[in-house]
Design an enzyme around this catalytic site. Sequence first.
Site, PDB file in Angstrom:
ATOM      1  N   LEU A  79      19.975   9.661  90.387  1.00 43.39           N
ATOM      2  CA  LEU A  79      18.922  10.617  90.076  1.00 43.39           C
ATOM      3  C   LEU A  79      19.512  11.533  89.010  1.00 43.39           C
ATOM      4  O   LEU A  79      20.397  12.336  89.283  1.00 43.39           O
ATOM      5  CB  LEU A  79      18.546  11.410  91.339  1.00 43.39           C
ATOM      6  CG  LEU A  79      17.465  12.470  91.232  1.00 43.39           C
ATOM      7  CD1 LEU A  79      16.142  11.856  90.821  1.00 43.39           C
ATOM      8  CD2 LEU A  79      17.324  13.207  92.566  1.00 43.39           C
ATOM      9  N   SER A  80      19.061  11.357  87.775  1.00 38.01           N
ATOM     10  CA  SER A  80      19.687  12.051  86.652  1.00 38.01           C
ATOM     11  C   SER A  80      19.576  13.557  86.796  1.00 38.01           C
ATOM     12  O   SER A  80      18.690  14.073  87.482  1.00 38.01           O
ATOM     13  CB  SER A  80      19.025  11.623  85.333  1.00 38.01           C
ATOM     14  OG  SER A  80      19.163  10.243  85.128  1.00 38.01           O
TER      15      SER A  80
END
Length: 417
Positions: A79-80
Amino acid sequence: MTTARDINFDVAPQAEELREAMVAELRDLGAIQSEQVAAAIGTVPRHLFAPGKPLEKAYAANSAVVTKRDENGVAISSLSATHIQAVMLEQAQIEPGMRVLEIGSGGYNAALIAELVGTAGQVTSVDIDSDIVTRAKECLAAADYDQVNVVLADAENGVPDRAPFDRVIVTAGAWDIPPAWSDQLTEHGRIIVPFRMRGLTRTVVFERVGDHLVSRDYRLCGFVPMQGSGAHSERRVPLDGDEVVLRVDEELAVDEELAVDAGRLQEALLMPRVMRWSGVEFDQVDELDFWIGTHAPAFGLLTAQDGPIERGLVGPSAKRGVPTLVRGGSFAYRTKRPIEGTETFETGVYAHGPEAEAVAKEYVELLRTWDRDHRRGPGARIEAYPAGTPISILPQGCVVDKQHTRVVISWPRPQAS
């Protein structure tokens, strides 16, 4: 649109407070520049896409959350960080009613896009990993974003059944741009992609101009690499076992003078190093590194672990990977030193090998050229032409050949005022 923020009544108030603080921080950092993106990030409950993680971790503006690792413990999906997601959404300039393809699923970014396109728009998210697809669907459902269509497929082919798209947003590091991405783009569409060129990754905004793509903006970024048929591995040249490595991306020229010779470079590292200073102030380093990477005939990233740095074998700049000019059995890389009486630094060069003086001089001249001609310039122009385009019709610049494209990176000078 979202009601999932109230699913967990124990954490919802704290999550909302942290979300508001994250939006404020992203504004201060310049990542959020529009009210539309601010509203989307302020609405989507990010913690529902990071189950099991502390709220503070989920809402840290510059923190990515790893969602899957391979058998060696290497992150292959994450999850950036919201910071880079905000930057890319601002680059995309998404409007209500648009059709958007997201390549690389995590759920959260797709939910942000859903907020931006509204009920009249369409969001398709594709990933090659069935575990990631299942996870994204579950998280989107928990956050009440069932309208997002999550597809299991190799993104190399796009999603033709849902095309055309006004925006293609890639959330994995891409070494190339498959034809399907531009073929499935509307006439005035945009591709926003973390694009790797000579080992350096920038999130680039591409628009189609005739038969090729032209950049409109780019920013520094980092992403886990693409999987599937679009995957591409760097060549790792060990200089001191696994502790000092030269990472080389594209194939280098066959010219013997430029070829990377691992044995000679290993010997060069053990030779006394040459140190030369440029008189160039050490700032705008991301842009400077990109300039070096697109002008050094043979180029790689020198990386080192703590041991060789502490022993003085390699300079501290190699900790995260430093642009390195290679010429046969010699190489040079960037360093810095404080300027006495100031809070600034001067850029310099360390060089090793039998031609250390020559490669140090070459690197210093590149530093000075950038400082003189491009420090205040518009930056690089990145163009992606179809593979096989004759060199005679390409614009002047650094040509990087890939499987599907010939990429040309040029550096226009500032216009005279």
